[in-house]
Design an enzyme around this catalytic site. Structure first.
Site, PDB file in Angstrom:
ATOM      1  N   CYS A 241      34.626  31.824  41.674  1.00  0.00           N
ATOM      2  CA  CYS A 241      34.655  32.901  42.668  1.00  0.00           C
ATOM      3  C   CYS A 241      36.079  33.204  43.122  1.00  0.00           C
ATOM      4  O   CYS A 241      36.452  34.362  43.294  1.00  0.00           O
ATOM      5  CB  CYS A 241      33.864  32.502  43.922  1.00  0.00           C
ATOM      6  SG  CYS A 241      32.299  31.705  43.604  1.00  0.00           S
ATOM      7  N   ASP A 242      36.851  32.176  43.371  1.00  0.00           N
ATOM      8  CA  ASP A 242      38.113  32.354  44.095  1.00  0.00           C
ATOM      9  C   ASP A 242      39.372  32.152  43.260  1.00  0.00           C
ATOM     10  O   ASP A 242      40.470  32.473  43.708  1.00  0.00           O
ATOM     11  CB  ASP A 242      38.155  31.368  45.277  1.00  0.00           C
ATOM     12  CG  ASP A 242      37.049  31.634  46.286  1.00  0.00           C
ATOM     13  OD1 ASP A 242      36.633  32.801  46.385  1.00  0.00           O
ATOM     14  OD2 ASP A 242      36.614  30.688  46.951  1.00  0.00           O
TER      15      ASP A 242
ATOM     16  N   CYS B 200      34.577  26.966  45.018  1.00  0.00           N
ATOM     17  CA  CYS B 200      34.078  27.774  43.900  1.00  0.00           C
ATOM     18  C   CYS B 200      35.253  28.369  43.139  1.00  0.00           C
ATOM     19  O   CYS B 200      35.785  29.421  43.527  1.00  0.00           O
ATOM     20  CB  CYS B 200      33.140  28.869  44.411  1.00  0.00           C
ATOM     21  SG  CYS B 200      32.410  29.847  43.076  1.00  0.00           S
TER      22      CYS B 200
HETATM   23  P1  FAD Z   1      22.084  32.020  49.037  1.00  0.00           P
HETATM   24  O1  FAD Z   1      23.130  33.042  48.901  1.00  0.00           O
HETATM   25  O2  FAD Z   1      22.471  30.596  49.090  1.00  0.00           O
HETATM   26  O3  FAD Z   1      21.243  32.425  50.340  1.00  0.00           O
HETATM   27  C1  FAD Z   1      20.163  31.724  50.784  1.00  0.00           C
HETATM   28  C2  FAD Z   1      20.040  32.032  52.266  1.00  0.00           C
HETATM   29  O4  FAD Z   1      18.691  31.948  52.678  1.00  0.00           O
HETATM   30  C3  FAD Z   1      20.730  30.986  53.151  1.00  0.00           C
HETATM   31  O5  FAD Z   1      22.102  31.103  53.186  1.00  0.00           O
HETATM   32  C4  FAD Z   1      20.072  31.255  54.485  1.00  0.00           C
HETATM   33  O6  FAD Z   1      20.708  32.353  55.137  1.00  0.00           O
HETATM   34  C5  FAD Z   1      18.639  31.637  54.056  1.00  0.00           C
HETATM   35  N1  FAD Z   1      17.750  30.490  54.261  1.00  0.00           N
HETATM   36  C6  FAD Z   1      17.946  29.204  53.862  1.00  0.00           C
HETATM   37  N2  FAD Z   1      16.938  28.424  54.292  1.00  0.00           N
HETATM   38  C7  FAD Z   1      16.081  29.249  54.960  1.00  0.00           C
HETATM   39  C8  FAD Z   1      14.864  29.034  55.647  1.00  0.00           C
HETATM   40  N3  FAD Z   1      14.312  27.813  55.745  1.00  0.00           N
HETATM   41  N4  FAD Z   1      14.264  30.090  56.243  1.00  0.00           N
HETATM   42  C9  FAD Z   1      14.802  31.339  56.152  1.00  0.00           C
HETATM   43  N5  FAD Z   1      15.964  31.596  55.529  1.00  0.00           N
HETATM   44  C10 FAD Z   1      16.590  30.560  54.942  1.00  0.00           C
HETATM   45  N6  FAD Z   1      29.002  34.293  43.263  1.00  0.00           N
HETATM   46  C11 FAD Z   1      29.415  35.334  42.510  1.00  0.00           C
HETATM   47  O7  FAD Z   1      28.695  35.764  41.608  1.00  0.00           O
HETATM   48  N7  FAD Z   1      30.616  35.955  42.749  1.00  0.00           N
HETATM   49  C12 FAD Z   1      31.445  35.563  43.746  1.00  0.00           C
HETATM   50  O8  FAD Z   1      32.527  36.121  43.930  1.00  0.00           O
HETATM   51  C13 FAD Z   1      31.026  34.482  44.568  1.00  0.00           C
HETATM   52  N8  FAD Z   1      31.808  34.056  45.581  1.00  0.00           N
HETATM   53  C14 FAD Z   1      31.394  33.014  46.363  1.00  0.00           C
HETATM   54  C15 FAD Z   1      32.220  32.589  47.385  1.00  0.00           C
HETATM   55  C16 FAD Z   1      31.813  31.538  48.198  1.00  0.00           C
HETATM   56  C17 FAD Z   1      32.731  31.086  49.306  1.00  0.00           C
HETATM   57  C18 FAD Z   1      30.566  30.886  47.955  1.00  0.00           C
HETATM   58  C19 FAD Z   1      30.119  29.750  48.835  1.00  0.00           C
HETATM   59  C20 FAD Z   1      29.759  31.294  46.909  1.00  0.00           C
HETATM   60  C21 FAD Z   1      30.168  32.354  46.105  1.00  0.00           C
HETATM   61  N9  FAD Z   1      29.387  32.793  45.035  1.00  0.00           N
HETATM   62  C22 FAD Z   1      29.783  33.856  44.283  1.00  0.00           C
HETATM   63  C23 FAD Z   1      28.115  32.140  44.693  1.00  0.00           C
HETATM   64  C24 FAD Z   1      26.959  32.975  45.286  1.00  0.00           C
HETATM   65  O9  FAD Z   1      27.218  33.197  46.640  1.00  0.00           O
HETATM   66  C25 FAD Z   1      25.632  32.234  45.121  1.00  0.00           C
HETATM   67  O10 FAD Z   1      25.432  31.892  43.775  1.00  0.00           O
HETATM   68  C26 FAD Z   1      24.476  33.134  45.570  1.00  0.00           C
HETATM   69  O11 FAD Z   1      24.704  33.632  46.858  1.00  0.00           O
HETATM   70  C27 FAD Z   1      23.179  32.353  45.566  1.00  0.00           C
HETATM   71  O12 FAD Z   1      22.189  33.227  45.989  1.00  0.00           O
HETATM   72  P2  FAD Z   1      20.777  32.732  46.487  1.00  0.00           P
HETATM   73  O13 FAD Z   1      19.971  33.977  46.608  1.00  0.00           O
HETATM   74  O14 FAD Z   1      20.253  31.646  45.640  1.00  0.00           O
HETATM   75  O15 FAD Z   1      20.953  32.115  47.929  1.00  0.00           O
END
Ligand code: FAD
Ligand code: NDP
Length: 341
Positions: A167-168, A164
Site C-alpha cells: 500500500c505505502d 503494508c
Molecule cells: P476492512 O476494511 O478490514 O473493514 C472491516 C470493517 O468492518 C472494520 O474495520 C469495522 O469498521 C467493521 N467491523 C468489524 N467488526 C465488526 C462488527 N462486529 N460489527 C460491525 N462492523 C464491524 N489495500 C489496497 O488495495 N490498496 C491500498 O492502497 C491499501 N492501503 C492500505 C493502507 C492501510 C494503512 C491499511 C491498514 C490497509 C490498506 N489496504 C490497501 C488493505 C485494505 O484496506 C484491506 O485489504 C481491505 O480494506 C479489507 O477489506 P475488508 O472488506 O475485508 O474489511
C-alpha cells in the site's frame, strides 16, 4: 499515507435501530463495512434480497468504512486513475450500497449464535434483549495488522512506519532511502523484495537466528543484493525529527549490542489479526486463525454463514481482492437463500 485522516463522518443512519423491537428478522445480514461488505451489499440489493448491513461503530477501533479509512491516497483500486482517498472510496461504496436499498445500521455486532436456524445476533445496543434473527450471514469484519507499539511508533505511524508495503511503499519519502522490514515470515520476505523497487536498500530484522519463511522465499532474499538480513535483531525505538522517521534503535539479542540503524521507512510484517471474535469456536478457522472458506468460494463450515474479505484471507489482503470476495459471497448467499425457499 503520511497522516491519519479523520474517520468517516459519524452517522445517524440506523441509530433508531438501537431500540430494537422484538422479533426483528433479516433475510440476509452483512457484518462489516469495508470493500467486501459493501460489494456484497450492492450485489444482494440489486438482486432484491433486501440485505441489512451492520457497519459497526468504531468496531475493532476502526471507523465504519474499514481499514481504508486509516490511509490517504488509494492508487491501485481500478477505475480511479487519479487516485482518491481511502475514506472517499469507502463513502462512495457506502452510497452505492444505500442507493440500491441496503438497510445500513450503524452498530457493532457483539454476539452471533450459529448453532441453530435462523441464526441469532445481538449488537452492542441490544445485548440484553431479544436477538435479531437472520437466514444467512456474510461475515466481512476484516483484519488488522499487528503493531509492535515501540516507543516512538505513535509519532511516526504513517510518517515512515507502516504495516503494508504494497500500500505505502511507493510514496516519495521512501524513494532511494534505506528501509527496514520487521518479521521473519513469508510476508516479511515478500515485502522486503517489493520494497527494493523503491528503497536504496532494505534491512530485514529477524528476531531469531532463522527465518520462518518458506525456503523458496528465503532463496529469493539471499539472491537479492539490495536486501540485508539482520538475524537475532529486535527493534527498540523509532526515532526521527518529529515529523518523519529517520532512525531505528536496534539490539542484537545474542550479544546485547545496541545500534542506531539509519532508515526512513519501517514496515511491520509480523502478522495480522482477523476480526473473528464474534464467531470464535462456531466456525472452522485455518491454522492462522482466519475463517476457513472452501477455496474459490465464500462457503464456511456452517451452511448459510459466508465469509468475505480479509477475515478469510491471510495472503492477499487488498481492497480489490476483498471487493471480489464480497461479490462471491453475495452470489453464494443468494444461491443458498433461493435453494431454501
Ligand atoms: P476492512 O476494511 O478490514 O473493514 C472491516 C470493517 O468492518 C472494520 O474495520 C469495522 O469498521 C467493521 N467491523 C468489524 N467488526 C465488526 C462488527 N462486529 N460489527 C460491525 N462492523 C464491524 N489495500 C489496497 O488495495 N490498496 C491500498 O492502497 C491499501 N492501503 C492500505 C493502507 C492501510 C494503512 C491499511 C491498514 C490497509 C490498506 N489496504 C490497501 C488493505 C485494505 O484496506 C484491506 O485489504 C481491505 O480494506 C479489507 O477489506 P475488508 O472488506 O475485508 O474489511
Ligand atoms: P507469520 O505468522 O508466518 O510470520 C510472522 C513473523 O513475524 C515470524 O517470523 C515471527 O517471528 C515474526 N514476529 C511476530 N511477532 C513479532 C514481534 N513482536 N517482533 C519481531 N518479530 C515478530 O506471518 P506472515 O504474515 O509472514 O504469513 C502469514 C501466512 O501467509 C503464512 O502462512 C505465510 O506462508 C502466508 N504468506 C505466503 C506468501 C507467499 O507464499 N508468497 C506471502 C505472504 C504470506 P517468529 O518466527 O520468531 O515467531
Amino acid at each position: 499515507m503520511i497522516r491519519h485522516i479523520t474517520p468517516l463522518r459519524t452517522r445517524l443512519v440506523g441509530l433508531g435501530a438501537r431500540v430494537q423491537s422484538k422479533m426483528v428478522h433479516h433475510k440476509v445480514t452483512i457484518i462489516g463495512s469495508g470493500p467486501a461488505a459493501h460489494t456484497a451489499a450492492i450485489y444482494l440489493a440489486r438482486a432484491e434480497m433486501k440485505p441489512t448491513l451492520y457497519e459497526g461503530m468504531m468496531a475493532n477501533g476502526i471507523a465504519a468504512g474499514g481499514q481504508l479509512t486509516t490511509t490517504t491516497e488509494i492508487e491501485n483500486f481500478p477505475g480511479f486513475p487519479d487516485a482518491l482517498s481511502g475514506s472517499e472510496l469507502m463513502e462512495r461504496m457506502r452510497q452505492q450500497s444505500a442507493k440500491f436499498g441496503t438497510n445500513i445500521i450503524t452498530e457493532t455486532v457483539s454476539k452471533v449464535d450459529l448453532s441453530s436456524k435462523p441464526f441469532k445476533l445481538w449488537t452492542e445496543f441490544n445485548e440484553n434483549s431479544d436477538p435479531v434473527t437472520t437466514d444467512a450471514i456474510i461475515l466481512a469484519t476484516g483484519a488488522s495488522a499487528k503493531r509492535m507499539h515501540l516507543p516512538g511508533e505513535e509519532t511516526y505511524w504513517q510518517r515512515g512506519i507502516s504495516a503494508c508495503a504494497v500500500c505505502d511503499g511507493a510514496v516519495p519519502i521512501f524513494r532511494n532511502k534505506p528501509l527496514a522490514v520487521i518479521g521473519g515470515g513469508d510476508s516479511a520476505c515478500e515485502e522486503a523484495e517489493f520494497l527494493t523497487k523503491y528503497g536504496s536498500k532494505v534491512y530485514i530484522l529477524v528476531r531469531k537466528d532463522h527465518f520462518r519463511a518458506s525456503v523458496i522465499m528465503q532463496r529469493r532474499i539471499e539472491k537479492n543484493p539490495n536486501i540485508i538480513v539482520l538475524f537475532n535483531t529486535v527493534a527498540l525505538e523509532a526515532k526521527g525529527d518529529g515529523k518523519l522517521l529517520n532512525v531505528l534503535r536496534i539490539k542484537n539479542v545474542k550479544t546485547g549490542v545496541e545500534n542506531d540503524l539509519e532508515v526512513n521507512g519501517l514496515f511491520y510484517a509480523i502478522g495480522h489479526s482477523p476480526a473473528t471474535g464474534i464467531v470464535k469456536g462456531q466456525v472452522d478457522e485455518d491454522e492462522t486463525g482466519y475463517v476457513q472458506t472452501v477455496p474459490g468460494s465464500s462457503l464456511t463450515s456452517v451452511p448459510g454463514f459466508f465469509a468475505a474479505g480479509d477475515v478469510q484471507d491471510s495472503r492477499y489482503r487488498q481492497a480489490v481482492t476483498s471487493a471480489g470476495s464480497g461479490c462471491i459471497a453475495a452470489l453464494d448467499a443468494e444461491r443458498y437463500l433461493t435453494a431454501q425457499k
